[in-house]
Write an enzyme that holds these catalytic residues in place. Sequence first.
Site, PDB file in Angstrom:
ATOM      1  N   HIS A  59       0.861  -1.181   0.000  1.00 60.70           N
ATOM      2  CA  HIS A  59       0.000   0.000   0.000  1.00 60.70           C
ATOM      3  C   HIS A  59       0.901   1.235   0.000  1.00 60.70           C
ATOM      4  O   HIS A  59       1.646   1.451   0.950  1.00 60.70           O
ATOM      5  CB  HIS A  59      -0.894  -0.036   1.246  1.00 60.70           C
ATOM      6  CG  HIS A  59      -1.973   1.002   1.268  1.00 60.70           C
ATOM      7  ND1 HIS A  59      -1.730   2.349   1.370  1.00 60.70           N
ATOM      8  CD2 HIS A  59      -3.319   0.884   1.205  1.00 60.70           C
ATOM      9  CE1 HIS A  59      -2.862   3.009   1.373  1.00 60.70           C
ATOM     10  NE2 HIS A  59      -3.850   2.146   1.284  1.00 60.70           N
ATOM     11  N   HIS A 104      -0.210   2.864  11.667  1.00 62.75           N
ATOM     12  CA  HIS A 104       0.968   3.727  11.644  1.00 62.75           C
ATOM     13  C   HIS A 104       0.854   4.857  12.668  1.00 62.75           C
ATOM     14  O   HIS A 104      -0.211   5.158  13.185  1.00 62.75           O
ATOM     15  CB  HIS A 104       1.219   4.297  10.247  1.00 62.75           C
ATOM     16  CG  HIS A 104       0.196   5.290   9.761  1.00 62.75           C
ATOM     17  ND1 HIS A 104      -1.101   4.965   9.482  1.00 62.75           N
ATOM     18  CD2 HIS A 104       0.307   6.606   9.490  1.00 62.75           C
ATOM     19  CE1 HIS A 104      -1.761   6.022   9.061  1.00 62.75           C
ATOM     20  NE2 HIS A 104      -0.939   7.043   9.059  1.00 62.75           N
ATOM     21  N   GLU A 161      -3.301  14.447  11.386  1.00 66.77           N
ATOM     22  CA  GLU A 161      -4.273  14.136  10.344  1.00 66.77           C
ATOM     23  C   GLU A 161      -5.699  14.411  10.835  1.00 66.77           C
ATOM     24  O   GLU A 161      -6.181  13.768  11.766  1.00 66.77           O
ATOM     25  CB  GLU A 161      -4.157  12.664   9.929  1.00 66.77           C
ATOM     26  CG  GLU A 161      -2.769  12.256   9.484  1.00 66.77           C
ATOM     27  CD  GLU A 161      -2.644  10.756   9.226  1.00 66.77           C
ATOM     28  OE1 GLU A 161      -3.680  10.060   9.275  1.00 66.77           O
ATOM     29  OE2 GLU A 161      -1.516  10.281   9.011  1.00 66.77           O
ATOM     30  N   TYR A 204     -15.510   4.655   4.389  1.00 66.16           N
ATOM     31  CA  TYR A 204     -14.055   4.696   4.359  1.00 66.16           C
ATOM     32  C   TYR A 204     -13.553   3.280   4.599  1.00 66.16           C
ATOM     33  O   TYR A 204     -13.996   2.610   5.539  1.00 66.16           O
ATOM     34  CB  TYR A 204     -13.537   5.659   5.424  1.00 66.16           C
ATOM     35  CG  TYR A 204     -12.030   5.726   5.491  1.00 66.16           C
ATOM     36  CD1 TYR A 204     -11.276   6.055   4.363  1.00 66.16           C
ATOM     37  CD2 TYR A 204     -11.356   5.465   6.676  1.00 66.16           C
ATOM     38  CE1 TYR A 204      -9.898   6.123   4.426  1.00 66.16           C
ATOM     39  CE2 TYR A 204      -9.977   5.540   6.748  1.00 66.16           C
ATOM     40  CZ  TYR A 204      -9.254   5.858   5.607  1.00 66.16           C
ATOM     41  OH  TYR A 204      -7.882   5.910   5.665  1.00 66.16           O
ATOM     42  N   HIS A 255      -6.190  12.306  14.299  1.00 65.08           N
ATOM     43  CA  HIS A 255      -5.076  11.493  14.786  1.00 65.08           C
ATOM     44  C   HIS A 255      -3.847  12.402  14.750  1.00 65.08           C
ATOM     45  O   HIS A 255      -3.289  12.670  13.682  1.00 65.08           O
ATOM     46  CB  HIS A 255      -4.890  10.255  13.915  1.00 65.08           C
ATOM     47  CG  HIS A 255      -6.126   9.404  13.847  1.00 65.08           C
ATOM     48  ND1 HIS A 255      -6.878   9.277  12.707  1.00 65.08           N
ATOM     49  CD2 HIS A 255      -6.747   8.673  14.798  1.00 65.08           C
ATOM     50  CE1 HIS A 255      -7.908   8.484  12.948  1.00 65.08           C
ATOM     51  NE2 HIS A 255      -7.851   8.106  14.211  1.00 65.08           N
ATOM     52  N   HIS A 262      -2.914   4.772  14.836  1.00 65.49           N
ATOM     53  CA  HIS A 262      -4.238   4.582  14.238  1.00 65.49           C
ATOM     54  C   HIS A 262      -4.114   3.640  13.045  1.00 65.49           C
ATOM     55  O   HIS A 262      -3.023   3.264  12.635  1.00 65.49           O
ATOM     56  CB  HIS A 262      -4.867   5.915  13.826  1.00 65.49           C
ATOM     57  CG  HIS A 262      -4.033   6.741  12.895  1.00 65.49           C
ATOM     58  ND1 HIS A 262      -2.887   7.406  13.292  1.00 65.49           N
ATOM     59  CD2 HIS A 262      -4.178   7.027  11.568  1.00 65.49           C
ATOM     60  CE1 HIS A 262      -2.374   8.064  12.274  1.00 65.49           C
ATOM     61  NE2 HIS A 262      -3.125   7.844  11.209  1.00 65.49           N
TER      62      HIS A 262
END
Length: 428
Positions: free
Chosen positions: A286, A329, A335, A344, A359, A365
């Site tokens: 990803h 991460h 964010e 989502y 976050h 998160h």
Amino acid sequence: MSELKYQAGFGNQHSSEAVPGALPLGRNSPQRVPLGLYAELLSGAAFTAPRVENLRSWLYRRQPSVVVGGYQPLDHAFLKTGAAQAQLSPPDPLRWAPTAIPEQPTDFVQGLRTLVVNGDPDAHTGMAAHLYLANRSMERSAFINADGELLIVPQQGSLRLTTELGRLDVRPGEICVVPRGMAFKVAVDGPSRGYVCENYGAALRLPELGPIGSNGLANARDFLAPVACFEAEPGAYEIIKKFGGQLWRAAQAHSPFNVVAWHGNLTPYKYDTANFMTIGSISFDHPDPSIFTVLTSPSDTPGWANVDFVIFPPRWMVAEDSFRPPWYHRNVMSEFMGLVLGQYDAKPEGFKPGGASLHNAFVPHGPDAEAFAKASSAELKPHKLDNTLAFMFETRWRLQPTAFALQGGSLEANYAACWQGLNDSFPA
């Protein structure tokens, strides 16, 4: 509402006139401006800024903007500016359910609700993330934000923005940006809700593409600027200005939307996120979410943005032998996320359109337990992630919630419970 015309191109030197012959030729400020108009320069950068970053537009208007009454303070309980007006909060992940639109008549300015802030507009650093909750159009009222430019993300209901340079129609799925210091008003077509990023720092621009090459992400030609138009109806206007974190109110006897012609590269603009050319993995893993950056406001440290505007639009997922949702991460950047429509992929149930999450720097998160279980066992065939649009305001500065964010009733007390099902499966 009648269909509007636009001029294409991000940062282009545009020109427009609502009446033929109103735009001076060969001179920015001739001794006598055509049609008895006044020349006025609106600067979005210091005079000596590099040419590529020098934003300004010449406006040719029926009366200059100096013709306005004195300002008086205007109270607004829910609009906050800079870290000094925030609340202390622990390093926990935070999430808000959608906030209800008021039943009482509320326009765009009255309906602003600040959720998180950082920085200082006088130092030209940081941002604020607001909600707007509106059910009434601004009629003879205009708003000027001298503290920062505004990036508006509708979530429910379409907007018509009337600006000094012309009009923009913006619906959910599109975004618009109003430059710092430019007057505008907002008309709604019913109950309306959305998000606003107030950027105190360098003006938003397209990110560099690097190894991606000359094509990809947001294309400059898909950004649309308005064409000149002006209000001819006589009558007084209320001018509301945000200046130094405080709202101020003045009255003037005429419309501020009296620009008959203009030229320059400091313009409001809109963008349809459906035109975003998504870049992703076609092999494995990803990629970093930076591949979804639409606009960026750089800071004094290269690569560490004052604000990035990032979207997560419909796209194909094809990576092999890979965990496809975002990985777990902790990020040096903070964010703030919102959801315009759909689901989502990392939070299939708990995150609702109109809601938001925060976050902060180094707050862990990632996918909730349900998303992890589904993604870990899914058959990895090509899959279209469709009917969704999430976005993120990402900033290098820690975002601090306001009293409204913590006590306004939409904060979810049990957000962190979505990760409690992530058990230790390591073999003993």
